[in-house]
Design a protein around this motif. Sequence first.
Motif, PDB file in Angstrom:
ATOM      1  N   ASP A 169       6.828   3.653   0.587  1.00  0.00           N
ATOM      2  CA  ASP A 169       6.911   4.971  -0.079  1.00  0.00           C
ATOM      3  C   ASP A 169       7.157   4.808  -1.458  1.00  0.00           C
ATOM      4  O   ASP A 169       7.154   3.559  -2.093  1.00  0.00           O
ATOM      5  N   CYS A 188       0.723  -1.200   0.164  1.00  0.00           N
ATOM      6  CA  CYS A 188       0.129  -0.141  -0.080  1.00  0.00           C
ATOM      7  C   CYS A 188       1.053   1.244  -0.076  1.00  0.00           C
ATOM      8  O   CYS A 188       1.877   1.154   0.751  1.00  0.00           O
ATOM      9  N   GLY A 197       2.490   4.433   1.063  1.00  0.00           N
ATOM     10  CA  GLY A 197       2.544   5.005   2.595  1.00  0.00           C
ATOM     11  C   GLY A 197       3.693   5.742   2.692  1.00  0.00           C
ATOM     12  O   GLY A 197       4.612   5.928   1.753  1.00  0.00           O
ATOM     13  N   GLN A 198       4.137   6.355   3.821  1.00  0.00           N
ATOM     14  CA  GLN A 198       5.320   6.843   4.150  1.00  0.00           C
ATOM     15  C   GLN A 198       6.012   6.400   5.527  1.00  0.00           C
ATOM     16  O   GLN A 198       5.192   5.940   6.366  1.00  0.00           O
ATOM     17  N   HIS A 199       7.344   6.540   5.645  1.00  0.00           N
ATOM     18  CA  HIS A 199       7.955   6.062   6.989  1.00  0.00           C
ATOM     19  C   HIS A 199       9.066   6.890   7.226  1.00  0.00           C
ATOM     20  O   HIS A 199       9.613   7.792   6.316  1.00  0.00           O
ATOM     21  N   ASN A 216       2.998  -0.797   4.188  1.00  0.00           N
ATOM     22  CA  ASN A 216       3.202   0.824   3.469  1.00  0.00           C
ATOM     23  C   ASN A 216       4.560   0.934   2.891  1.00  0.00           C
ATOM     24  O   ASN A 216       5.523   0.722   3.677  1.00  0.00           O
TER      25      ASN A 216
END
Length: 338
Positions: free
Chosen positions: A318, A279, A281-283, A316
């Motif tokens: 990026d 999916c 998302g950001q980290h 998640n």
Amino acid sequence: MLVLRPVAPDDLPELQRLARESLVGVTSLPDDRQHLLDKILDSCASFAASVQAPGPENYFLVLHDRERGQLRGCSEILAMAGFSAPFYSLRNRPFVSNSRELNVQHGVPTLSLCQDLSNHSLLRGFHIDPDLVGTPLAELLSRARLLFIAAHAQRFADTSITEIVGYSSEDGQSPFWDALGKHFFDLPYAEAERLCGLQNRNFLADLMPQYPIYIPMLPQAAQDCIGQVHPQGREAFEILLREGFEANHYVDLFDGGPTLYARHSNIRSIGQSRVANACPGQHSGRGRAWLASNERLAGYRAILVHLDEAPGDLVNLDADAFQALELQPGDPVRLVAL
């Protein structure tokens, strides 16, 4: 970002550079243009083949620095050792003799030429640029092969082996080879390794002794080499030990280096890897390091990612990770903690 992917024909010049820099004893990476081209084409055919059981396929992977347009390392998986040509090694086991009259039983360690290690998958060809030794990218280069095996289990045996490069001096001399193989081949160690890399091992059966070699009769310097790891081979050795590989009773017939063995069910990156759906998302970039790979065949890709939380059914990633792994939202991703 560095990405592990299948080798391609355009990689030949860079692969030649890696071959020139590789350690003597990595026989699967000889510095020979035509042989390397043949290996590339064979690997491309292996990735393209429809396979339901392990055979002669060889899967050649390269660590690609996309920004610099360079290869930083390579590694391979031979689906089944000994399928197309005998796979020879030296069995290190005692020969036990008995004397009833003297009531004495005595075991003497011996080395015997054998093909016992056929029918296992073979990890080989590990080479990484010196400045990446000891970094997580070395783990990616070695262990992502195991993620590939996990994703395509039908293409491989249930067990894997790998031969670790044994001791040789800085000027390329091997005490083990000088004490044993040189007497039968009349070749320097480096040249014998080169010939083995350029052709199959059939010539070994023609020239090597067919009877057990008593280890105590070898010079002490040669005895000390048996089962020892070359300092530059310790990276590959220790990574696989942490994966669950173990040394067995077999050594390389050129330099006496150890052979490691493991059942796939006991290998960490196979047994403990998990598949999640990707999916966007950001980290933070400060989370735990994981190895991540897609589940494809010819389009196989693997990278190093940092996740703020352990993946569940979803993970998640990026935009850079999506691009490097060539994923679409919802595609499966295989992950294992570093």
